[in-house]
Design an enzyme around this catalytic site. Structure first.
Site, PDB file in Angstrom:
ATOM      1  N   LYS A  15       0.845  -1.202   0.000  1.00 41.57           N
ATOM      2  CA  LYS A  15       0.000   0.000   0.000  1.00 41.57           C
ATOM      3  C   LYS A  15       0.870   1.237   0.000  1.00 41.57           C
ATOM      4  O   LYS A  15       2.016   1.228   0.465  1.00 41.57           O
ATOM      5  CB  LYS A  15      -0.944   0.027   1.206  1.00 41.57           C
ATOM      6  CG  LYS A  15      -0.276   0.034   2.597  1.00 41.57           C
ATOM      7  CD  LYS A  15       0.143   1.388   3.112  1.00 41.57           C
ATOM      8  CE  LYS A  15       0.859   1.304   4.454  1.00 41.57           C
ATOM      9  NZ  LYS A  15       1.575   2.519   4.852  1.00 41.57           N
ATOM     10  N   PRO A 100       9.081  -4.120  -0.475  1.00 40.39           N
ATOM     11  CA  PRO A 100      10.292  -3.774   0.264  1.00 40.39           C
ATOM     12  C   PRO A 100      10.072  -3.882   1.777  1.00 40.39           C
ATOM     13  O   PRO A 100       9.033  -3.439   2.282  1.00 40.39           O
ATOM     14  CB  PRO A 100      10.591  -2.337  -0.147  1.00 40.39           C
ATOM     15  CG  PRO A 100       9.487  -1.878  -1.023  1.00 40.39           C
ATOM     16  CD  PRO A 100       8.654  -3.057  -1.396  1.00 40.39           C
ATOM     17  N   VAL A 101      11.033  -4.466   2.499  1.00 41.76           N
ATOM     18  CA  VAL A 101      10.907  -4.668   3.943  1.00 41.76           C
ATOM     19  C   VAL A 101      11.205  -3.358   4.670  1.00 41.76           C
ATOM     20  O   VAL A 101      12.151  -2.650   4.327  1.00 41.76           O
ATOM     21  CB  VAL A 101      11.884  -5.778   4.414  1.00 41.76           C
ATOM     22  CG1 VAL A 101      11.855  -5.912   5.933  1.00 41.76           C
ATOM     23  CG2 VAL A 101      11.525  -7.105   3.756  1.00 41.76           C
ATOM     24  N   ALA A 102      10.368  -3.051   5.668  1.00 41.12           N
ATOM     25  CA  ALA A 102      10.521  -1.831   6.484  1.00 41.12           C
ATOM     26  C   ALA A 102      10.571  -0.587   5.614  1.00 41.12           C
ATOM     27  O   ALA A 102      11.302   0.361   5.888  1.00 41.12           O
ATOM     28  CB  ALA A 102      11.751  -1.912   7.392  1.00 41.12           C
ATOM     29  N   GLY A 103       9.772  -0.581   4.547  1.00 42.55           N
ATOM     30  CA  GLY A 103       9.800   0.532   3.599  1.00 42.55           C
ATOM     31  C   GLY A 103       8.619   1.466   3.705  1.00 42.55           C
ATOM     32  O   GLY A 103       8.491   2.393   2.915  1.00 42.55           O
ATOM     33  N   GLY A 104       7.695   1.232   4.663  1.00 46.22           N
ATOM     34  CA  GLY A 104       6.496   2.066   4.745  1.00 46.22           C
ATOM     35  C   GLY A 104       5.426   1.637   3.768  1.00 46.22           C
ATOM     36  O   GLY A 104       4.503   2.385   3.461  1.00 46.22           O
ATOM     37  N   ALA A 106       3.902  -1.495   4.187  1.00 44.12           N
ATOM     38  CA  ALA A 106       3.097  -2.470   4.928  1.00 44.12           C
ATOM     39  C   ALA A 106       3.297  -3.915   4.492  1.00 44.12           C
ATOM     40  O   ALA A 106       2.351  -4.690   4.421  1.00 44.12           O
ATOM     41  CB  ALA A 106       1.612  -2.091   4.870  1.00 44.12           C
ATOM     42  N   GLY A 107       4.548  -4.262   4.217  1.00 44.14           N
ATOM     43  CA  GLY A 107       4.856  -5.631   3.804  1.00 44.14           C
ATOM     44  C   GLY A 107       4.534  -6.673   4.872  1.00 44.14           C
ATOM     45  O   GLY A 107       3.972  -7.726   4.577  1.00 44.14           O
ATOM     46  N   GLY A 108       4.874  -6.389   6.107  1.00 44.13           N
ATOM     47  CA  GLY A 108       4.578  -7.332   7.187  1.00 44.13           C
ATOM     48  C   GLY A 108       3.077  -7.494   7.372  1.00 44.13           C
ATOM     49  O   GLY A 108       2.569  -8.610   7.565  1.00 44.13           O
ATOM     50  N   ASP A 142      -2.643  -1.774   9.774  1.00 48.53           N
ATOM     51  CA  ASP A 142      -2.622  -1.833   8.310  1.00 48.53           C
ATOM     52  C   ASP A 142      -3.096  -3.176   7.762  1.00 48.53           C
ATOM     53  O   ASP A 142      -3.190  -3.351   6.547  1.00 48.53           O
ATOM     54  CB  ASP A 142      -1.197  -1.595   7.787  1.00 48.53           C
ATOM     55  CG  ASP A 142      -0.739  -0.145   7.951  1.00 48.53           C
ATOM     56  OD1 ASP A 142      -1.593   0.734   8.172  1.00 48.53           O
ATOM     57  OD2 ASP A 142       0.474   0.090   7.847  1.00 48.53           O
TER      58      ASP A 142
END
Ligand code: ATP
Length: 306
Positions: A15, A100-104, A106-108, A142
């Site tokens: 997102k 992308p991880v920890a990219g803002g 909301a991958g997790g 999220d």
């Protein structure tokens, strides 16, 4: 001991927040948000199968930065759903990261939503969208939107969702940064900055919502707005240069995605996206670039193998 070899694979989008208005810190440690979520075509894939015990494996972009223990959001989703359904979550979860991880982006949260949809199918639970949404909201602000997809207004912690009318397809370039930013650290920086500075008046998502209704990419570009951007750029001043470069290179608008450090640029067409991506790469203002379009669907089953 596994009773079936069935695997279920779910695809879940990233997102970007087209608008993020952050209220003051609440007593419970959260901020009241007014946000416009938009799902874009960068995807994670979540595959589940029965196994002897609960475990997770990760492949793809940034795989080394994703925890494999109980803090993994897909593992937490499996535990919580299992608890709700009275099922022991003895499953192998395979995550293939395209977000992308920890990219803002909301991958997790996407992985948590994907795990919910995949396990609901694997276990034959047949939960309604509303029931899945309630479990999702417990896992994180999220997570409900990753189920929902499309373009939606989020209130409260961002988890109270309403679909918004959005005409047309929007084309994006994402500039990925070296290293992530911690979401709590970005909120803390915003609170600290607001304590010192005169907070600007509370802004409204009306300009973004109007542009979406009209399918007007130019107006949307001008209206993109994120209260967290000031905090993300204070923690990572290099992002100012990235945002500026995108504007100079002709983007319709730019905004830090969520809590950053990914920067999002809106452009007029898929061809413009490729051009801007190449120019940003050449300018050396980011680690990598991705092009994408939105809106796209939320978490969906893409394959079931029996
Ligand atoms: P958000 O925008 O929701 O705040 P984000 O997009 O900035 O999040 P994520 O990719 O969700 O960041 O990752 C944030 C942190 O969460 C990571 O640093 C990682 O340690 C942890 N994490 C837990 N589970 C996962 C997962 N399945 N995928 C990625 N990161 C995960």
């Amino acid at each position: 001991v596994p009773t079936t070899d069935t695997t279920v694979t779910v695809r879940v989008p990233a997102k970007v927040n087209l608008f993020l208005g952050c209220g003051l810190l609440r007593g419970d440690g959260f901020h009241d948000l007014t946000t416009v979520f938009h799902a874009v075509s960068l995807f994670d894939e979540v595959t589940v199968r029965e196994d002897d015990e609960l475990s997770v494996e990760v492949s793809g972009e940034g795989e080394g930065d994703v925890p494999l223990d109980e803090t993994n959001l897909a593992v937490r989703a499996a535990r919580l759903l299992g608890e709700r359904l009275g099922i022991r979550p003895e499953v192998r979860i395979s995550l293939h990261k395209g977000i992308p991880v920890a990219g803002g982006m909301a991958g997790g949260s996407a992985d948590a939503a994907g795990a919910l949809v995949a396990l609901d199918a694997l276990w034959g639970a047949g939960l309604t969208r509303e029931a899945l949404h309630a479990v999702a909201a417990e896992l994180g602000s999220d997570v409900p939107f990753a189920l929902h997809g499309g373009t939606a207004l989020g209130l409260g912690r961002g988890d109270q969702l309403t679909s918004v009318l959005a005409r047309g397809v929007y084309h994006w370039v994402f500039a990925l940064a070296e290293g992530g930013l911690s979401t709590p650290a970005v909120y803390a920086e915003l609170d600290a900055w607001r304590a010192d500075a005169d907070p600007r008046p509370v802004s409204s998502p009306d300009a973004v919502l109007g542009a979406l209704r009209g399918g007007n990419a130019k107006a949307l570009g001008a209206a993109l707005d994120n209260d967290l951007q000031v905090a993300a750029t204070r923690l990572r001043p290099a992002l100012r240069r990235t945002l500026e470069a995108g504007r100079e290179l002709g983007a319709l608008g730019s905004v830090v995605s969520g809590s950053g450090p990914t920067c999002a640029f809106l452009v007029g067409s898929a061809a413009d996206a490729l051009t801007l991506a190449a120019s940003l790469s050449a300018a050396g203002v980011c680690r990598a670039v991705r092009t994408a379009h939105g809106p796209v669907h939320g978490a969906r089953i893409v394959a079931t193998e029996i």
